[in-house]
Design a protein around this motif. Structure first.
Motif, PDB file in Angstrom:
ATOM      1  N   SER A   1       1.917   1.576  -3.686  1.00  0.00           N
ATOM      2  CA  SER A   1       0.797   1.724  -4.798  1.00  0.00           C
ATOM      3  C   SER A   1      -0.412   3.225  -4.079  1.00  0.00           C
ATOM      4  CB  SER A   1      -0.349   1.081  -4.767  1.00  0.00           C
ATOM      5  OG  SER A   1      -1.100   0.946  -3.123  1.00  0.00           O
ATOM      6  N   ARG A   2       0.557   3.921  -3.312  1.00  0.00           N
ATOM      7  CA  ARG A   2      -0.301   5.305  -2.978  1.00  0.00           C
ATOM      8  C   ARG A   2      -1.872   5.159  -2.584  1.00  0.00           C
ATOM      9  NH1 ARG A   2       2.946   6.317  -7.498  1.00  0.00           N
ATOM     10  NH2 ARG A   2       1.390   6.294  -8.531  1.00  0.00           N
ATOM     11  N   ILE A   3      -2.123   3.884  -1.905  1.00  0.00           N
ATOM     12  CA  ILE A   3      -3.456   3.797  -1.733  1.00  0.00           C
ATOM     13  C   ILE A   3      -3.349   3.020   0.319  1.00  0.00           C
ATOM     14  CG2 ILE A   3      -5.745   2.455  -1.638  1.00  0.00           C
ATOM     15  CD1 ILE A   3      -6.026   3.326  -4.510  1.00  0.00           C
ATOM     16  N   PRO A   4      -3.790   3.681   1.171  1.00  0.00           N
ATOM     17  CA  PRO A   4      -4.830   5.001   1.337  1.00  0.00           C
ATOM     18  C   PRO A   4      -4.157   6.516   0.778  1.00  0.00           C
ATOM     19  CG  PRO A   4      -4.599   4.693   3.037  1.00  0.00           C
ATOM     20  CD  PRO A   4      -3.012   3.045   2.133  1.00  0.00           C
ATOM     21  N   PRO A   5      -5.043   7.006   0.987  1.00  0.00           N
ATOM     22  CA  PRO A   5      -3.810   8.199   0.294  1.00  0.00           C
ATOM     23  C   PRO A   5      -3.629   9.025   2.089  1.00  0.00           C
ATOM     24  CG  PRO A   5      -6.331   8.696   0.624  1.00  0.00           C
ATOM     25  CD  PRO A   5      -6.609   7.204   0.312  1.00  0.00           C
TER      26      PRO A   5
ATOM     27  N   THR B   1       0.667  -1.276   0.272  1.00  0.00           N
ATOM     28  CA  THR B   1       0.185   0.407   0.000  1.00  0.00           C
ATOM     29  C   THR B   1       0.423   1.543   0.126  1.00  0.00           C
ATOM     30  OG1 THR B   1      -0.127  -0.143   2.333  1.00  0.00           O
ATOM     31  CG2 THR B   1      -2.266  -1.039   0.104  1.00  0.00           C
TER      32      THR B   1
ATOM     33  N   ASN C   1      -3.327   2.163 -11.639  1.00  0.00           N
ATOM     34  CA  ASN C   1      -2.163   3.292 -11.387  1.00  0.00           C
ATOM     35  C   ASN C   1      -1.782   3.956 -12.925  1.00  0.00           C
ATOM     36  OD1 ASN C   1      -2.903   3.383  -8.797  1.00  0.00           O
ATOM     37  ND2 ASN C   1      -1.268   2.675  -7.905  1.00  0.00           N
TER      38      ASN C   1
ATOM     39  N   THR D   1     -11.277  -1.675  -3.655  1.00  0.00           N
ATOM     40  CA  THR D   1      -9.500  -0.984  -4.115  1.00  0.00           C
ATOM     41  C   THR D   1      -8.873  -2.478  -3.617  1.00  0.00           C
ATOM     42  OG1 THR D   1      -8.604  -1.202  -1.801  1.00  0.00           O
ATOM     43  CG2 THR D   1      -9.539   1.028  -3.165  1.00  0.00           C
TER      44      THR D   1
ATOM     45  N   ALA E   1      -3.120  -3.721  -8.596  1.00  0.00           N
ATOM     46  CA  ALA E   1      -2.910  -2.203  -8.503  1.00  0.00           C
ATOM     47  C   ALA E   1      -1.873  -0.964  -8.986  1.00  0.00           C
ATOM     48  CB  ALA E   1      -3.373  -2.237  -6.594  1.00  0.00           C
TER      49      ALA E   1
ATOM     50  N   LYS F   1     -13.614   4.349  -0.376  1.00  0.00           N
ATOM     51  CA  LYS F   1     -13.597   4.926  -1.076  1.00  0.00           C
ATOM     52  C   LYS F   1     -15.068   5.393  -0.575  1.00  0.00           C
ATOM     53  CE  LYS F   1     -11.944   4.458  -4.909  1.00  0.00           C
ATOM     54  NZ  LYS F   1     -11.660   3.676  -6.224  1.00  0.00           N
TER      55      LYS F   1
ATOM     56  N   GLU G   1      -6.119  -3.526  -3.448  1.00  0.00           N
ATOM     57  CA  GLU G   1      -5.256  -3.864  -2.045  1.00  0.00           C
ATOM     58  C   GLU G   1      -5.795  -3.945  -1.115  1.00  0.00           C
ATOM     59  OE1 GLU G   1      -3.664   0.328  -4.392  1.00  0.00           O
ATOM     60  OE2 GLU G   1      -5.518  -0.945  -3.868  1.00  0.00           O
TER      61      GLU G   1
END
Length: 562
Positions: A122-126, A119, A426, A270, A422, A174, A272
């Protein structure tokens, strides 16, 4: 040492020495218990830190990934280094610290580490919701660890709910996404219903045995022996209780017919979260189901030895001895019923999961059906192990060891393919399979890793997925379950076609539209993560004996408790 005077009265220092000795013994035992649950303490400490961080450090959310990674690595280090010597029951029998629970706990914590790294990449969660996200993930992992080491029905229920409730929120993380919100609502409703069914089954078993401590329940079932079959009403209730428990855990494993939530939830969540649910929650449910199978199935199967083979396996039947043919209870064979039921459900799950994956156009939805199919393979091994009880023979040990080994390999290959999904999302902004045409041409590392994951999921040599299926099918064949072996092999062939379809789309099909011109390249860290998981699958496919030996020791420790 004389603690009494000549008159028989207690000497002045007797009580002080007695209390000191008792405290020394209790404190030493408490330290061993705390050492055994050191990873859970680390998880709890990380959760508490996340809870207070937003209040004490308003800008802390921008470092949530770092602290989550630190907490996850600390938990793994404690699981590997602390409590190496299993101490049996701890905390008055609520938990058990054995090789089986310790190994599954290591699997779960390794999955947590990989998930946090995944995670982060993958930049999720923000960052704005990262603290809450990891709080839920660590809470769910804590519950899963309790599921793997539960030795008491209260801890079974507590661990199951601690693992499930955060998952409902993770799916809907989300909040602006309609599909995510709908998936979270479905997951919560169905999960609550099946949890109620499982808890009702546990209450039936507790009422019939008069105990909630798993070893005590095992002892009382064994003491009932064949007398249990002379009380058909109680025996039918016992069988229903076992079926309800299997149904509740079957929901968490995505076994047919309790699989219906999986495709919608995985598509709405997601990639993730889907990877976390497909790996960690299934490992925990598998550990709990296996532990309960050995605890309850062995004494029941021992009692079934003396039961005639013509006893009907139904709840109500017509008694031919009466002229009216009135319905009456017919004695059941619970352990035999449970093993047969698991075998049938496993065969249906494999077949349905592989066939339903053919027509999918969304990659996450296809992987959801792939997850269902692999849950069927795992259930095959558990059902076959139930058929070898109560002898605890070499066949039973090999079957359980092969299931544990399969679960460890499944962790790597399934988390790897969800990470690939994921990163493709992206890169291209989509998860539709046809829209990813040619998506691997400009990135050999991504293509190689994805191919390794998909071929390992299929079960092609020389990858770890092949060895996992080979040892599982070989153990089932050695135990005489040739029908399950045949179904498993045929389903493996079925799965080859839809897994190869993804490889073909990524490597051979021509890119469509302007998608390729706006795609972002993967970072070196993302490529390293994928290639690291792929390399682990290649290594385990060749040198798998060491891990399998560890799995055998875990199976032996579980059978020794049973």
């Amino acid at each position: 040492m004389h603690f009494r005077e000549k008159s028989g009265s207690i000497s002045p220092g007797f009580m002080e020495r007695l209390l000191a000795e008792k405290w020394s013994t209790s404190s030493g035992e408490l330290l061993r218990w705390l050492e055994a649950v050191a990873p859970e303490i680390a998880l709890t400490g990380t959760i508490v830190f996340f809870l207070i961080s937003r209040m004490l450090f308003p800008r802390f959310r921008y470092g949530a990934h770092i602290w989550a990674m630190a907490g996850a690595f600390l938990a793994v280090a404690l699981a590997l280094g602390a409590g190496l010597r299993p101490v049996g029951e701890i905390f008055s029998g609520v938990l058990v610290h054995d090789e089986f629970g310790r190994l599954f706990r290591i699997f779960l914590l390794c999955a947590l580490v990989l998930f946090v790294v995944f995670t982060s990449l993958s930049r999720i969660p923000p960052p704005v919701v990262a603290t809450e996200f990891y709080l839920l993930v660590f809470g769910a992992t804590l519950g899963m660890c309790f599921m793997a080491t539960a030795n008491h029905l209260v801890m079974v229920m507590l661990g199951a709910e601690m693992a499930s409730l955060p998952g409902y929120a993770l799916v809907g993380i989300k909040k602006q996404d309609r599909l995510a919100t709908e998936a979270a609502l479905k997951y919560a409703i169905f999960g609550a219903a099946t949890s109620g069914i499982m808890f009702f089954g546990l209450s039936l078993l507790a009422a019939l045995t008069g105990a909630v401590h798993l070893p005590t329940m095992t002892a009382r079932l064994a003491s009932m022996g064949n007398e249990l079959f002379n009380r058909p009403a109680e025996l039918s209730a016992l069988t229903l209780g076992l079926i309800f428990v299997v149904a509740g855990l079957g929901f968490k494993l995505s076994l047919v017919p309790f699989h219906f939530w999986t495709p919608d939830v995985f598509e709405g969540a997601t990639a993730e979260v889907g990877g976390f649910l497909s790996v960690a929650s299934k490992l925990a449910a598998l550990a709990l189901l296996t532990r309960l199978l050995v605890a309850w199935g062995a004494p029941l199967a021992q009692a079934e030895v003396g039961v005639a083979s013509d006893v009907s396996l139904c709840l109500l039947a017509t008694d031919p001895s009466t002229s009216q043919g009135s319905p009456t209870f017919v004695p059941l064979r619970p352990a035999n019923t449970m093993g047969n039921l698991l075998g049938l459900v496993a065969a249906l799950t494999c077949t349905f999961g592989n066939l339903a994956a053919y027509g999918q156009t969304n990659l996450k939805r296809l992987l959801a059906y792939s997850t269902i199919a692999h849950a069927g393979y795992l259930a095959m091994g558990i059902g076959a192990a139930a058929g070898t009880l109560p002898s605890f023979s070499g066949e039973c040990r090999q079957l359980l060891a092969s299931v544990i080994f399969y679960a460890s390999v499944y962790l790597l290959m399934n988390l790897g393919i969800f990470a690939t999904t994921a990163f493709l999302r992206n890169k291209f902004g989509t998860e539709e399979i046809d829209a990813l045409a040619g998506g691997g041409r400009d990135d050999p590392a991504l293509l190689v890793a994805a191919t390794v994951f998909l071929f390992s999921l299929t079960g092609l040599p020389p990858l770890a997925g092949f060895m996992a299926k080979f040892v599982l099918f070989a153990a089932m064949a050695r135990a005489g379950f040739w029908s399950l072996v045949l179904i498993g092999v045929v389903n493996t062939v079925f799965s080859l076609f839809y897994y190869l379809r993804i490889v073909r789309v990524l490597a051979i099909d021509e890119p469509r539209g302007m998608l390729g011109s706006v795609a972002d390249s993967l970072s070196w860290a993302q490529r390293a993560f994928l290639l690291g998981l792929a390399a682990a699958l290649v290594i385990l496919g060749i040198w798998w004996g060491g891990l399998f030996a560890v799995c055998e020791r875990a199976a032996t420790s579980l059978l020794a408790l049973g």
